[in-house]
Design an enzyme around this catalytic site. Structure first.
Site, PDB file in Angstrom:
ATOM      1  N   VAL A  85      28.720 -13.744  38.124  1.00  0.00           N
ATOM      2  CA  VAL A  85      29.386 -12.450  38.344  1.00  0.00           C
ATOM      3  C   VAL A  85      30.134 -12.539  39.669  1.00  0.00           C
ATOM      4  O   VAL A  85      29.558 -12.950  40.680  1.00  0.00           O
ATOM      5  CB  VAL A  85      28.344 -11.308  38.420  1.00  0.00           C
ATOM      6  CG1 VAL A  85      29.029  -9.970  38.694  1.00  0.00           C
ATOM      7  CG2 VAL A  85      27.518 -11.250  37.145  1.00  0.00           C
TER       8      VAL A  85
ATOM      9  N   ASN B  71      32.105 -11.213  46.793  1.00  0.00           N
ATOM     10  CA  ASN B  71      33.328 -11.622  47.481  1.00  0.00           C
ATOM     11  C   ASN B  71      34.170 -10.443  47.950  1.00  0.00           C
ATOM     12  O   ASN B  71      34.863 -10.527  48.955  1.00  0.00           O
ATOM     13  CB  ASN B  71      34.146 -12.503  46.535  1.00  0.00           C
ATOM     14  CG  ASN B  71      35.566 -12.699  47.025  1.00  0.00           C
ATOM     15  OD1 ASN B  71      35.802 -13.470  47.956  1.00  0.00           O
ATOM     16  ND2 ASN B  71      36.515 -11.981  46.434  1.00  0.00           N
TER      17      ASN B  71
ATOM     18  N   LYS C  37      30.825  -7.075  58.641  1.00  0.00           N
ATOM     19  CA  LYS C  37      30.520  -8.468  58.264  1.00  0.00           C
ATOM     20  C   LYS C  37      29.285  -8.963  59.010  1.00  0.00           C
ATOM     21  O   LYS C  37      28.525  -9.778  58.493  1.00  0.00           O
ATOM     22  CB  LYS C  37      31.729  -9.366  58.542  1.00  0.00           C
ATOM     23  CG  LYS C  37      32.899  -9.116  57.586  1.00  0.00           C
ATOM     24  CD  LYS C  37      32.568  -9.567  56.172  1.00  0.00           C
ATOM     25  CE  LYS C  37      33.706  -9.364  55.207  1.00  0.00           C
ATOM     26  NZ  LYS C  37      33.398  -9.784  53.834  1.00  0.00           N
TER      27      LYS C  37
ATOM     28  N   VAL D 259      41.989 -17.644  56.011  1.00  0.00           N
ATOM     29  CA  VAL D 259      42.395 -18.327  54.773  1.00  0.00           C
ATOM     30  C   VAL D 259      43.675 -17.612  54.320  1.00  0.00           C
ATOM     31  O   VAL D 259      43.776 -16.386  54.468  1.00  0.00           O
ATOM     32  CB  VAL D 259      41.299 -18.158  53.689  1.00  0.00           C
ATOM     33  CG1 VAL D 259      41.736 -18.736  52.355  1.00  0.00           C
ATOM     34  CG2 VAL D 259      39.991 -18.796  54.143  1.00  0.00           C
TER      35      VAL D 259
ATOM     36  N   ASP E 164      37.406   0.790  40.946  1.00  0.00           N
ATOM     37  CA  ASP E 164      37.745   0.859  42.364  1.00  0.00           C
ATOM     38  C   ASP E 164      36.439   0.929  43.154  1.00  0.00           C
ATOM     39  O   ASP E 164      35.773   1.968  43.174  1.00  0.00           O
ATOM     40  CB  ASP E 164      38.621   2.089  42.638  1.00  0.00           C
ATOM     41  CG  ASP E 164      39.007   2.167  44.105  1.00  0.00           C
ATOM     42  OD1 ASP E 164      38.523   1.341  44.905  1.00  0.00           O
ATOM     43  OD2 ASP E 164      39.803   3.063  44.456  1.00  0.00           O
TER      44      ASP E 164
ATOM     45  N   TYR F 170      35.462  -3.691  60.770  1.00  0.00           N
ATOM     46  CA  TYR F 170      35.351  -4.882  59.909  1.00  0.00           C
ATOM     47  C   TYR F 170      34.331  -5.847  60.511  1.00  0.00           C
ATOM     48  O   TYR F 170      33.457  -6.369  59.815  1.00  0.00           O
ATOM     49  CB  TYR F 170      36.728  -5.542  59.777  1.00  0.00           C
ATOM     50  CG  TYR F 170      36.731  -6.810  58.949  1.00  0.00           C
ATOM     51  CD1 TYR F 170      36.602  -6.751  57.564  1.00  0.00           C
ATOM     52  CD2 TYR F 170      36.888  -8.067  59.539  1.00  0.00           C
ATOM     53  CE1 TYR F 170      36.600  -7.911  56.787  1.00  0.00           C
ATOM     54  CE2 TYR F 170      36.900  -9.226  58.778  1.00  0.00           C
ATOM     55  CZ  TYR F 170      36.761  -9.150  57.403  1.00  0.00           C
ATOM     56  OH  TYR F 170      36.768 -10.295  56.646  1.00  0.00           O
TER      57      TYR F 170
ATOM     58  N   SER G 102      45.936 -15.450  52.260  1.00  0.00           N
ATOM     59  CA  SER G 102      45.664 -14.477  51.177  1.00  0.00           C
ATOM     60  C   SER G 102      46.389 -13.173  51.486  1.00  0.00           C
ATOM     61  O   SER G 102      46.955 -12.999  52.569  1.00  0.00           O
ATOM     62  CB  SER G 102      44.158 -14.198  51.047  1.00  0.00           C
ATOM     63  OG  SER G 102      43.746 -13.309  52.054  1.00  0.00           O
TER      64      SER G 102
HETATM   65  N1  LIG Z   1      41.421 -14.229  53.825  1.00  0.00           N
HETATM   66  C1  LIG Z   1      40.787 -14.448  54.940  1.00  0.00           C
HETATM   67  O1  LIG Z   1      41.350 -14.891  55.955  1.00  0.00           O
HETATM   68  C2  LIG Z   1      39.292 -14.182  55.025  1.00  0.00           C
HETATM   69  C3  LIG Z   1      38.595 -14.674  56.148  1.00  0.00           C
HETATM   70  C4  LIG Z   1      37.227 -14.440  56.220  1.00  0.00           C
HETATM   71  C5  LIG Z   1      36.579 -13.758  55.226  1.00  0.00           C
HETATM   72  N2  LIG Z   1      37.287 -13.279  54.165  1.00  0.00           N
HETATM   73  C6  LIG Z   1      36.551 -12.521  53.136  1.00  0.00           C
HETATM   74  O2  LIG Z   1      36.776 -13.079  51.872  1.00  0.00           O
HETATM   75  C7  LIG Z   1      36.727 -12.080  50.864  1.00  0.00           C
HETATM   76  C8  LIG Z   1      37.962 -12.164  49.980  1.00  0.00           C
HETATM   77  O3  LIG Z   1      39.100 -11.979  50.800  1.00  0.00           O
HETATM   78  P1  LIG Z   1      40.587 -12.338  50.287  1.00  0.00           P
HETATM   79  O4  LIG Z   1      41.341 -12.726  51.495  1.00  0.00           O
HETATM   80  O5  LIG Z   1      40.538 -13.241  49.142  1.00  0.00           O
HETATM   81  O6  LIG Z   1      41.084 -10.894  49.832  1.00  0.00           O
HETATM   82  P2  LIG Z   1      42.307 -10.515  48.860  1.00  0.00           P
HETATM   83  O7  LIG Z   1      43.213 -11.663  48.653  1.00  0.00           O
HETATM   84  O8  LIG Z   1      42.871  -9.262  49.430  1.00  0.00           O
HETATM   85  O9  LIG Z   1      41.574 -10.207  47.461  1.00  0.00           O
HETATM   86  C9  LIG Z   1      40.714  -9.133  47.385  1.00  0.00           C
HETATM   87  C10 LIG Z   1      40.152  -9.012  45.978  1.00  0.00           C
HETATM   88  O10 LIG Z   1      39.275  -7.890  45.979  1.00  0.00           O
HETATM   89  C11 LIG Z   1      39.749  -6.908  45.069  1.00  0.00           C
HETATM   90  N3  LIG Z   1      39.610  -5.583  45.642  1.00  0.00           N
HETATM   91  C12 LIG Z   1      40.113  -5.133  46.802  1.00  0.00           C
HETATM   92  N4  LIG Z   1      39.805  -3.841  46.980  1.00  0.00           N
HETATM   93  C13 LIG Z   1      39.116  -3.473  45.885  1.00  0.00           C
HETATM   94  C14 LIG Z   1      38.533  -2.256  45.456  1.00  0.00           C
HETATM   95  N5  LIG Z   1      38.630  -1.154  46.189  1.00  0.00           N
HETATM   96  N6  LIG Z   1      37.891  -2.217  44.265  1.00  0.00           N
HETATM   97  C15 LIG Z   1      37.794  -3.328  43.496  1.00  0.00           C
HETATM   98  N7  LIG Z   1      38.341  -4.500  43.842  1.00  0.00           N
HETATM   99  C16 LIG Z   1      38.974  -4.579  45.033  1.00  0.00           C
HETATM  100  C17 LIG Z   1      41.206  -7.214  44.877  1.00  0.00           C
HETATM  101  O11 LIG Z   1      41.569  -6.675  43.596  1.00  0.00           O
HETATM  102  P3  LIG Z   1      43.085  -6.291  43.239  1.00  0.00           P
HETATM  103  O12 LIG Z   1      43.813  -7.587  43.252  1.00  0.00           O
HETATM  104  O13 LIG Z   1      43.015  -5.679  41.916  1.00  0.00           O
HETATM  105  O14 LIG Z   1      43.514  -5.368  44.336  1.00  0.00           O
HETATM  106  C18 LIG Z   1      41.207  -8.735  44.938  1.00  0.00           C
HETATM  107  O15 LIG Z   1      40.812  -9.278  43.713  1.00  0.00           O
HETATM  108  C19 LIG Z   1      36.568 -10.762  51.619  1.00  0.00           C
HETATM  109  O16 LIG Z   1      35.217 -10.383  51.629  1.00  0.00           O
HETATM  110  C20 LIG Z   1      37.021 -11.091  53.016  1.00  0.00           C
HETATM  111  O17 LIG Z   1      36.434 -10.261  53.976  1.00  0.00           O
HETATM  112  C21 LIG Z   1      38.623 -13.483  54.024  1.00  0.00           C
END
Ligand SMILES: NC(=O)c1ccc[n+]([C@@H]2O[C@H](COP(=O)([O-])OP(=O)(O)OC[C@H]3O[C@@H](n4cnc5c(N)ncnc54)[C@H](OP(=O)(O)O)[C@@H]3O)[C@@H](O)[C@H]2O)c1
Length: 342
Positions: free
Chosen positions: A63, A144, A222, A251, A117, A218, A253
């Site tokens: 999941v 995630n 975390k 990362v 959501d 944030y 994104s």
């Molecule tokens: N990117 C980084 O630099 C980084 C660094 C450290 C940790 N992280 C952690 O890694 C995880 C993933 O980050 P990411 O960068 O991959 O984020 P992302 O690219 O913004 O993707 C977020 C995902 O979560 C979904 N989502 C967001 N808000 C939502 C909501 N209200 N309800 C349901 N689904 C929701 C989004 O769905 P939709 O596409 O439908 O909106 C998308 O699938 C997070 O926990 C983040 O804190 C990221």
């Protein structure tokens, strides 16, 4: 006591003190060396994690929350590749449907999807998760989904809705989803004929590892996950479920708003590959139980900070503050330019 006896006693005490200091130094040096050797072994030499122990290619389900984009989408793809059926939870139905079709065709697996959501902390969401997962042999949960501030912002100026969304998504929903899915994993592991283990990975962040001014909410959310996930790891160990907090620096994104990769910034594919290949090792989190920092440059960065000035030091805090102050200034300038254009 004569003067000669006094000198002899003082010199014995001094020698004893020297020995204590020397032994302490040796102990510190040996423990540092062991952590360093373990770091290098984790990052570059240990064999990849074999997901058969978590039920890969045996009909088990994983999941994944926040599964339609970025890091979550990669977790989904790479777990599908390893032979897991999937339950994908996220916000946008169209993105989930595309992934469902792609994975079912490409990997011949079963994929269930749920568009909700998660920022709405309502019973209906949790009932929907329970229903879509009920009766499934789930062995893996990837917590995630996460949300950060739209741009770095002083805590006193942070909008109430942004604070509420971050805490609801990163903390409340993550805990509630785990309370629903973890008992299902416990049951699958208990009932399974083959001796499979369970796995719960939760996405942490360097924002939580290192207190981060201008991303205070944030950062706190975390950091909360670190203590919660580690505590859960202790509780679920006897049920054969591995619980790990996964730490990451930036990362590429939508969330990080960074498109170009660099030595310090991998893309989601590289990051998830490093994570899944090294479940069970600590990487850069050598001094933390049930915590991993799997990407090599993130791991070395964390190791150096932890072993020198420390993540809670004043110096690191003020460097972090200056860095985020300049990111905020750039973001505000960009917003002003965009507003002018429109
Ligand atoms: N990117 C980084 O630099 C980084 C660094 C450290 C940790 N992280 C952690 O890694 C995880 C993933 O980050 P990411 O960068 O991959 O984020 P992302 O690219 O913004 O993707 C977020 C995902 O979560 C979904 N989502 C967001 N808000 C939502 C909501 N209200 N309800 C349901 N689904 C929701 C989004 O769905 P939709 O596409 O439908 O909106 C998308 O699938 C997070 O926990 C983040 O804190 C990221």
């Amino acid at each position: 006591m004569s003067f000669a006896e006094q000198v002899q006693t003082d010199s014995c005490a001094f020698n004893a003190l020297l020995w204590v200091v020397f032994s302490f130094g040796i102990l510190k040096f040996v423990s540092f060396t062991l952590r360093y050797v373990s770091l290098i072994a984790d990052l570059f030499f240990l064999p990849k994690t074999n997901f058969k122990k978590y039920g890969a290619k045996a009909g088990s389900y994983a999941v994944i929350s926040g599964a339609s984009d970025g890091i979550g989408k990669e977790y989904a793809g790479q777990l599908a590749q390893r032979g897991f059926n999937l339950v994908l939870i996220s916000r946008t139905l169209s993105k989930l449907e595309t992934l469902q079709k792609e994975f079912e065709t490409k990997y011949k697996i079963q994929v269930r999807i749920l568009a909700i959501d998660i920022s709405q902390d309502v019973k209906e969401n949790y009932i929907a998760i329970k229903e879509i997962c009920s009766e499934l042999p789930i062995t893996v949960l990837i917590n995630n989904v996460g949300r950060s501030h739209s741009i770095p912002v002083p805590f006193l100026e942070t909008e109430e809705q942004e604070i509420r969304d971050i805490i609801t998504i990163n903390n409340t929903a993550t805990l509630m989803i785990t309370q629903i899915i973890a008992p299902m994993i416990v049951n699958t592991v208990k009932r399974g004929n083959k001796k499979h283990c369970g796995l719960i990975l939760t996405m942490g962040s360097f924002g939580g590892l290192i207190p981060t001014p201008l991303l205070a909410t944030y950062s706190g959310s975390k950091s909360f996950l670190q203590a919660w996930s580690n505590s859960l790891a202790g509780e679920l160990k006897s049920s054969n479920i591995d619980v790990e907090l996964v730490n990451s620096y930036l990362v590429t994104s939508a969330m990080s708003k960074i498109r170009r990769t660099s030595v310090m910034i991998p893309n989601p594919r590289q990051f998830v590959k490093a994570t899944l290949n090294s479940v069970g090792t600590r990487g850069g989190s050598q001094n933390r139980f049930a915590t991993m920092t799997p990407y090599w440059s993130h791991a070395l960065y964390q190791f150096v900070i932890s072993e020198t000035i420390g993540v809670y030091s004043k110096l690191v805090n003020s460097i972090n503050y200056s860095m985020h102050k300049s990111i905020r200034a750039r973001a505000l300038r960009k917003a002003a330019r965009d507003a002018k254009k429109n």
